[in-house]
Design a protein around this motif. Structure first.
Motif, mmCIF file in Angstrom:
data_model
loop_
_atom_site.group_PDB
_atom_site.id
_atom_site.type_symbol
_atom_site.label_atom_id
_atom_site.label_comp_id
_atom_site.label_asym_id
_atom_site.label_seq_id
_atom_site.Cartn_x
_atom_site.Cartn_y
_atom_site.Cartn_z
ATOM 1 N N HIS A 51 0.838 -1.207 0.000
ATOM 2 C CA HIS A 51 0.000 0.000 0.000
ATOM 3 C C HIS A 51 0.872 1.256 0.000
ATOM 4 O O HIS A 51 0.682 2.158 -0.836
ATOM 5 C CB HIS A 51 -0.916 -0.038 1.225
ATOM 6 N N GLU A 52 1.832 1.278 0.937
ATOM 7 C CA GLU A 52 2.657 2.482 1.071
ATOM 8 C C GLU A 52 3.554 2.694 -0.147
ATOM 9 O O GLU A 52 3.891 3.839 -0.471
ATOM 10 C CB GLU A 52 3.492 2.406 2.349
ATOM 11 N N HIS A 55 1.472 4.591 -3.209
ATOM 12 C CA HIS A 55 1.218 6.052 -3.265
ATOM 13 C C HIS A 55 2.268 6.812 -4.090
ATOM 14 O O HIS A 55 1.899 7.506 -5.042
ATOM 15 C CB HIS A 55 1.130 6.628 -1.854
ATOM 16 N N TYR A 111 -10.260 0.229 6.486
ATOM 17 C CA TYR A 111 -9.749 1.595 6.349
ATOM 18 C C TYR A 111 -10.878 2.544 5.923
ATOM 19 O O TYR A 111 -11.006 3.658 6.441
ATOM 20 C CB TYR A 111 -8.604 1.581 5.334
ATOM 21 N N ASP A 129 -6.556 8.360 3.456
ATOM 22 C CA ASP A 129 -6.935 8.131 2.051
ATOM 23 C C ASP A 129 -8.439 8.279 1.845
ATOM 24 O O ASP A 129 -8.894 8.939 0.907
ATOM 25 C CB ASP A 129 -6.563 6.714 1.605
HETATM 26 ZN ZN LIG Z 1 -2.718 5.148 1.912
#
Ligand SMILES: [Zn+2]
Length: 172
Positions: A51-52, A55, A111, A129
């Motif tokens: 995920h990180e 971005h 999330y 997000d």
């Molecule tokens: Zn994120």
């Protein structure tokens, strides 16, 4: 036995692997639906790393799409693996990839549900997000419902993967 002809070229899954996949599915479902953290140790840590990474990589293409990059990456990777195993007809790899994708759907749902509350600890210190995405879409007030829908989708996929594994179990 009557199976679709397309299924005949899948090598069978051993009972032991089918049990292992079932236990893994039960574990991720348990963690996501019945624990406060809703976090699957190691699996979701790996998903967070993807995920990180997503971005800044998507951010290179478009700063406006950067906020989607994390979610795109954590869903894309298991899909790439699933596609590979589907093409190669690797039964256990296919089922495991579906469970990995299922876990990511539940993780994304977790999330999403936090968009208004903002209670989850955020890695990288950036913005939330889903507060940003849902605000853009004008659906921030529905964060819990959308997040729960995502988690149910993940659960349904996990159930399908387990069902599929037992359908293709070696019957010796
Ligand atoms: Zn994120």
């Amino acid at each position: 036995m009557h199976q679709e002809t397309d299924d005949n070229d899948w090598p069978p899954i051993s009972t032991g692997v089918a049990i292992a996949l079932t236990l893994f599915a039960a574990w991720i479902a348990w963690q996501h639906f019945l624990t406060a953290d809703a976090w699957v140790f190691i699996v979701d840590n790996a998903n967070l790393a993807l995920h990180e990474a997503g971005h800044p990589i998507v951010g290179l293409l478009s700063s406006r799409l950067m906020v989607y990059g994390g979610t795109i990456f954590q869903l894309l990777f298991p899909m790439v693996f699933a596609h590979y195993f589907l093409r190669e007809r690797q039964s256990s790899g296919w089922a495991a990839s579906l469970l990995w994708l299922a876990d990511n759907l539940m993780n994304v749902g977790r999330y999403m549900k936090d968009a208004r509350a903002g209670e989850l600890p955020l890695v990288g210190g950036g913005d939330h997000d889903w507060t940003e995405i849902f605000s853009r879409w004008g659906v921030l007030a529905h964060d819990i419902r959308i997040g729960n829908g995502m988690k149910i989708l993940g659960l349904a996929l996990a159930v399908y993967a387990v069902w599929w594994a037992w359908q293709h179990r070696n019957h010796d």
